[in-house]
Design an enzyme around this catalytic site. Sequence first.
Site, PDB file in Angstrom:
ATOM      1  N   SER A   1      -7.398  -1.107  13.438  1.00 20.43           N
ATOM      2  CA  SER A   1      -6.998  -1.044  12.036  1.00 20.43           C
ATOM      3  C   SER A   1      -5.662  -1.724  11.796  1.00 20.43           C
ATOM      4  CB  SER A   1      -6.933   0.418  11.577  1.00 20.43           C
ATOM      5  OG  SER A   1      -8.190   1.028  11.655  1.00 20.43           O
TER       6      SER A   1
ATOM      7  N   HIS B   1      -2.346   2.055  10.029  1.00 22.33           N
ATOM      8  CA  HIS B   1      -2.893   1.342   8.878  1.00 22.33           C
ATOM      9  C   HIS B   1      -1.765   0.768   8.015  1.00 22.33           C
ATOM     10  CE1 HIS B   1      -6.094   4.054  10.147  1.00 22.33           C
ATOM     11  NE2 HIS B   1      -6.957   3.325   9.469  1.00 22.33           N
TER      12      HIS B   1
END
Length: 309
Positions: free
Chosen positions: A181, A241
Amino acid sequence: MSGKRTRSYRCAVHQRDREVSSENDFHLLLEDPTLFARMVHLVAMEVLPEERDRKYYQERYTCCPPPFFIICVTLLELGVFAWYAWGAGGVAAAAGPVPVDSPLVYRPDRRRELWRFLTYSVVHAGWLHLAFNLLVQLAVGLPLEMVHGAVRCGAVYLAGVLGGSLAASVLDPDVCLAGASGGVYALLAAHLANALLNFHAMRYGAVRLVAALAVASCDVGFAVHARYTKQEAPPVSYAAHVAGALAGLTIGLLVLKHAQQRLWERLLWWAALGAYAACTLFAVLYNVFSAPVDELHYMPPDPPPDAGF
């Protein structure tokens, strides 16, 4: 100009594009473009903001070398996922569990093993996690690499991966990391930064910005919800993220090609360089001088050395 000079004038104009060389070659302009030419045209329309840059790219691009970085990373992630699924009996769960005993996963009690700050990106928690990352990675990464090259695209991707693990080690130091991610959000942020800076020239700029932000917000929101509501162990951090997106935003401004070098873009370049360098240096010093984690409370105790088998 008289009508007699019209066709000769058209030949002179199109000679620049090497599409015609004489008056009898205008039938070449009526031929349908090949599949490769259509693909290159689509990439140019999606990535490059200026019309002259798009034409230049379509004329010069030959797919040599091909976008091998994103393809190799994708194949590596698929191979690692298949390996752990085979080790679990050939069954891949939709969402987890994370193979925390893997030497590739980042664990705060093993942060002295420096390769984990990068290798965690090739391990995924279930095929849903893998499918989402690979879909965004291919959809965004391949066009970026075709335009900017493997070195620049790889720098953005690896900066997001490293930034995600460093940020998690500082902001959420009690959790493990798995998944690409950080790198995926770095590519997405770099692409969005390009679209935002050239909003007026990008095709469907508003639609792409809103769609990408909606997808990213849903994914980050799900990660935050899973981090604080799910009770099963071990927890997986969501900081990668956000940190990956910020790293992609800054490194994208540094390494991706820009057609124009305006004064405010140069100032933004130096600001991005300073921000990324300062954050990276702080995270590295934090990991060097902070006390190591002796044991994770959610991990089962290690078996005694004299245990059978």
